[in-house]
Design a protein around this motif. Structure first.
Motif, mmCIF file in Angstrom:
data_model
loop_
_atom_site.group_PDB
_atom_site.id
_atom_site.type_symbol
_atom_site.label_atom_id
_atom_site.label_comp_id
_atom_site.label_asym_id
_atom_site.label_seq_id
_atom_site.Cartn_x
_atom_site.Cartn_y
_atom_site.Cartn_z
ATOM 1 N N SER A 80 0.812 -1.223 0.000
ATOM 2 C CA SER A 80 0.000 0.000 0.000
ATOM 3 C C SER A 80 0.841 1.267 0.000
ATOM 4 N N HIS A 81 2.053 1.180 0.549
ATOM 5 C CA HIS A 81 2.891 2.380 0.575
ATOM 6 C C HIS A 81 3.684 2.552 -0.718
ATOM 7 N N HIS A 159 2.958 3.957 4.774
ATOM 8 C CA HIS A 159 1.912 4.522 3.916
ATOM 9 C C HIS A 159 1.631 5.973 4.279
ATOM 10 N N ARG A 160 1.461 6.250 5.556
ATOM 11 C CA ARG A 160 1.188 7.616 5.989
ATOM 12 C C ARG A 160 2.387 8.523 5.744
ATOM 13 N N ASN A 162 4.730 8.219 3.401
ATOM 14 C CA ASN A 162 4.880 8.475 1.968
ATOM 15 C C ASN A 162 3.837 9.457 1.451
ATOM 16 N N ARG A 163 2.627 9.363 1.968
ATOM 17 C CA ARG A 163 1.594 10.319 1.555
ATOM 18 C C ARG A 163 1.992 11.745 1.926
#
Length: 376
Positions: A80-81, A159-160, A162-163
């Protein structure tokens, strides 16, 4: 590639001036020149346009294929990331493909600017925005790979993280490209019926323009290269130290781990080396030529014209390399390409009139109605 590095090309078209002229709000009027000749669509420029068209086709197809694979193909199985990084990379390269390449090709064909002042500002802004975005996405991917190798147990927050980094990359790209809206304008040569999109009149002193160009050069090349080099150096050092520890017997891994980890590390090693080399090899010659021009404008009379054009085309090759480097190192992308090729061959053969007419009735056609089965 810096936004104001476009001045190198514009300088060969917009004539130099010996006196400063105060530009009106929309258009700068240059004083008449007696020894200046209107530029033409030279043979070197024709080569540049042809090569750019070939790169455009390859970059468009490869980056679109990568985008489709990650968005709705087997690439959806990526972590997901990783998916946002791949989507952002493909999107940034597509912006480079559909904004920078066509603009440059058309501009070389027309030689002068016919789009007016507003379009001059907007397109130069979008061009620099796309170039910043493409570079900064590479930096984000480098930082992600570094964290994944050095801190493998911190995958839950990837994931957080990278966002946030992607949001910062796109925001910085907008911010750093915004000056192009103010410094570029439609410049008209008085008495020559020639208009160019250039920065004439935006700087009161030559050194101010040089400082601004160097700032763009730093944000587009120097800083990203330093960050990526630092990340990949730390990755290689970490892999080397782990290899020494394993060799010395300081750590023991399960048999499954010893089968997987060396392959994964070797793939990361190969990919990171190719990433850095492709960025450096493609853009370094063009940037060095730009630095030479900023400090010695007379270099335009020393270097052949085809050198400027060839180095720009070679720099754009980096947009084509990105989907190859990142995509072909991803098994899901290769599987999607293979499936697409098989589907295309199958669809072409089943739709062939010869095969349809030669297909026996027992394959599903009704001899009474002469209806063929649906083809997927």
């Amino acid at each position: 590639m810096s936004g104001n590095w476009s001045i190198l090309r514009l300088s060969t078209q917009a004539p130099p001036t010996t006196t400063e002229a105060t530009p009106p709000p929309n258009t700068s009027q240059l004083p008449p020149l007696t020894d200046w000749e209107v530029p033409t669509f030279t043979r070197a420029a024709q080569f540049r346009v042809g090569a750019t068209f070939i790169l455009f086709l390859f970059a468009a197809c490869s980056n679109l294929a990568l985008l489709v694979s990650v968005w709705c193909g087997r690439g959806r199985r990526l972590a997901s990331h990783l998916r946002p990084l791949m989507l952002s990379l493909a999107s940034a390269d597509l912006m480079m493909t559909f904004l920078v390449m066509p603009l440059d090709a058309v501009w070389n064909v027309t030689v002068q600017w016919y789009g007016g002042d507003a379009l001059c500002k907007v397109l130069c802004f979008l061009k620099v925005f796309a170039m910043h975005a493409a570079t900064f996405i590479l930096v984000v991917i480098s930082l992600d790979r570094q964290h994944a190798i050095l801190h493998p147990l911190d995958a839950l927050s990837a994931h957080r993280r990278n966002r946030r980094m992607l949001l910062l990359a796109w925001s910085l790209s907008l911010l750093l490209a915004s000056p192009q809206l103010f410094i570029f304008r439609a410049v008209q040569v008085e008495g020559a019926n020639f208009t160019q999109c250039a920065t004439h009149g935006s700087f009161s002193r030559r050194w101010q323009e040089t400082v601004f160009n160097m700032f763009n050069f730093t944000t587009l090349y120097i800083l990203p290269l330093l960050v990526m080099s630092c990340c990949y150096s730390r990755i290689l050092l970490h892999i080397h130290l782990q290899h020494l520890r394993n060799k010395a017997g300081e750590s023991y891994l399960r048999r499954s781990g010893t089968d997987i980890i060396p392959k994964a590390r070797m793939k990361t090693l190969k990919m990171t080396v190719v990433i850095v080399l492709s960025f450096v090899v493609c853009w370094t010659p063009y940037y060095l030529l730009g630095i030479w021009y900023w400090f010695h404008p007379d270099m335009l009379r020393v270097t052949p014209e085809y050198v400027h054009h060839a180095l720009f085309v070679f720099g754009n090759l980096n947009t084509c390399c990105d989907p190859v480097i990142y995509g072909f190192y991803t098994p899901s992308f290769r599987a999607d390409l293979a499936a697409c090729c098989r589907h295309t061959r199958t669809d072409t053969s089943t739709r062939s009139p010869e095969r349809l007419s030669a297909r026996p009735h027992s394959e599903g056609s009704d001899p009474n109605t002469n209806q063929q089965p649906a083809v997927d």
